[in-house]
Design a protein around this motif. Structure first.
Motif, PDB file in Angstrom:
ATOM      1  N   ILE A 143       0.862  -1.178   0.000  1.00 15.24           N
ATOM      2  CA  ILE A 143       0.000   0.000   0.000  1.00 15.24           C
ATOM      3  C   ILE A 143       0.898   1.227   0.000  1.00 15.24           C
ATOM      4  O   ILE A 143       1.816   1.339   0.820  1.00 15.24           O
ATOM      5  N   ILE A 144       0.647   2.124  -0.929  1.00 12.80           N
ATOM      6  CA  ILE A 144       1.418   3.356  -1.053  1.00 12.80           C
ATOM      7  C   ILE A 144       0.561   4.496  -0.516  1.00 12.80           C
ATOM      8  O   ILE A 144      -0.506   4.785  -1.055  1.00 12.80           O
ATOM      9  N   ASP A 145       1.032   5.134   0.545  1.00 13.29           N
ATOM     10  CA  ASP A 145       0.272   6.213   1.188  1.00 13.29           C
ATOM     11  C   ASP A 145       0.683   7.609   0.732  1.00 13.29           C
ATOM     12  O   ASP A 145      -0.019   8.576   1.023  1.00 13.29           O
ATOM     13  N   ASP A 146       1.793   7.721   0.045  1.00 12.17           N
ATOM     14  CA  ASP A 146       2.304   9.015  -0.382  1.00 12.17           C
ATOM     15  C   ASP A 146       1.304   9.670  -1.344  1.00 12.17           C
ATOM     16  O   ASP A 146       1.074   9.164  -2.443  1.00 12.17           O
ATOM     17  N   PRO A 147       0.697  10.805  -0.962  1.00 13.94           N
ATOM     18  CA  PRO A 147      -0.314  11.452  -1.807  1.00 13.94           C
ATOM     19  C   PRO A 147       0.187  11.793  -3.211  1.00 13.94           C
ATOM     20  O   PRO A 147      -0.579  11.700  -4.180  1.00 13.94           O
ATOM     21  N   ARG A 148       1.455  12.157  -3.347  1.00 16.91           N
ATOM     22  CA  ARG A 148       2.000  12.470  -4.673  1.00 16.91           C
ATOM     23  C   ARG A 148       1.977  11.249  -5.574  1.00 16.91           C
ATOM     24  O   ARG A 148       1.655  11.350  -6.759  1.00 16.91           O
ATOM     25  N   ARG A 149       2.290  10.090  -5.014  1.00 14.51           N
ATOM     26  CA  ARG A 149       2.284   8.862  -5.819  1.00 14.51           C
ATOM     27  C   ARG A 149       0.869   8.432  -6.170  1.00 14.51           C
ATOM     28  O   ARG A 149       0.629   7.890  -7.241  1.00 14.51           O
ATOM     29  N   VAL A 150      -0.076   8.689  -5.283  1.00 12.10           N
ATOM     30  CA  VAL A 150      -1.477   8.371  -5.577  1.00 12.10           C
ATOM     31  C   VAL A 150      -1.978   9.255  -6.727  1.00 12.10           C
ATOM     32  O   VAL A 150      -2.618   8.767  -7.661  1.00 12.10           O
ATOM     33  N   VAL A 151      -1.664  10.529  -6.671  1.00 13.20           N
ATOM     34  CA  VAL A 151      -2.047  11.442  -7.755  1.00 13.20           C
ATOM     35  C   VAL A 151      -1.392  11.004  -9.061  1.00 13.20           C
ATOM     36  O   VAL A 151      -2.018  10.999 -10.127  1.00 13.20           O
ATOM     37  N   GLU A 152      -0.119  10.628  -8.986  1.00  6.06           N
ATOM     38  CA  GLU A 152       0.607  10.161 -10.167  1.00  6.06           C
ATOM     39  C   GLU A 152      -0.060   8.917 -10.758  1.00  6.06           C
ATOM     40  O   GLU A 152      -0.217   8.809 -11.980  1.00  6.06           O
ATOM     41  N   ALA A 153      -0.493   7.989  -9.919  1.00  4.96           N
ATOM     42  CA  ALA A 153      -1.170   6.775 -10.395  1.00  4.96           C
ATOM     43  C   ALA A 153      -2.494   7.111 -11.062  1.00  4.96           C
ATOM     44  O   ALA A 153      -2.884   6.463 -12.045  1.00  4.96           O
ATOM     45  N   ASN A 154      -3.203   8.115 -10.560  1.00  4.20           N
ATOM     46  CA  ASN A 154      -4.432   8.565 -11.214  1.00  4.20           C
ATOM     47  C   ASN A 154      -4.127   9.117 -12.599  1.00  4.20           C
ATOM     48  O   ASN A 154      -4.861   8.849 -13.560  1.00  4.20           O
TER      49      ASN A 154
END
Length: 182
Positions: A143-154
């Motif tokens: 699970i990746i919690d880093d918000p920047r990486r979540v935005v990048e995945a979107n």
């Protein structure tokens, strides 16, 4: 991440579950017999692993108004495994309501804006990176919690979906390659 925790993500998501697939071969235990039958030119019979995915996940999610989608970046010419996955898995998961898209690329080339690894993105907010060994066997999920990486995945999801073709369109264009030569 424990299997129970990972499996719960597929029942607990509220709106969308998205998968980016990057490998050209997955070594999945529950598919080995079916893959061998496919390579031998036999007809598709019972496929318990895919039946479980369809009945246990896709059908229930679709009935609840949820969306399951994936994009598989596929190198051409297709590997035997990708041909198998298309003909014996995607064909049936699409019928059940999963939005499967294919992003074809030449072997050795890769879309510049996409990562070269698999991930799941649940409700555009929970990112799970999927790690595999070189032979395609599953190693672990994180699970990746880093918000920047979540935005990048979107962003990657949006790029991949906009660039890919719906599975059925891809299958029509490549139907001869999805069969094992006699």
């Amino acid at each position: 991440m424990a299997d129970v925790e990972f499996n719960r993500l597929f029942t607990d998501f509220k709106f969308t579950a998205y998968r980016l697939e990057a490998l050209q071969r997955y070594d999945v235990t529950y598919e080995q017999d079916e893959f061998s039958r496919f390579l031998a030119g036999e007809a598709r019979g019972e496929f318990p692993g895919i039946a479980e995915w369809i009945d246990g996940t896709v059908t229930k999610a679709v009935a609840a108004g949820k969306s399951l989608s994936r994009v598989h970046v596929v190198e051409l010419p297709m590997s035997d495994y990708v041909r198998f996955e298309c003909a014996w898995a995607y064909e049936h998961t699409v019928e059940a309501g999963e939005d499967v898209r294919i992003l074809p690329v030449r072997r050795g080339e890769w879309p510049a804006e996409l990562p070269h690894y698999d991930y799941w993105l649940f409700d555009s907010s929970q990112l799970v990176a999927m790690y595999y060994e070189e032979d395609g066997s599953f190693s672990s999920a994180e699970i990746i919690d880093d918000p920047r990486r979540v935005v990048e995945a979107n962003h990657w999801r949006d790029v991949a979906q906009a660039s890919a073709v719906p599975y059925r369109e891809f299958a029509r264009t490549h139907q001869d390659r999805l069969r094992v030569p006699a």
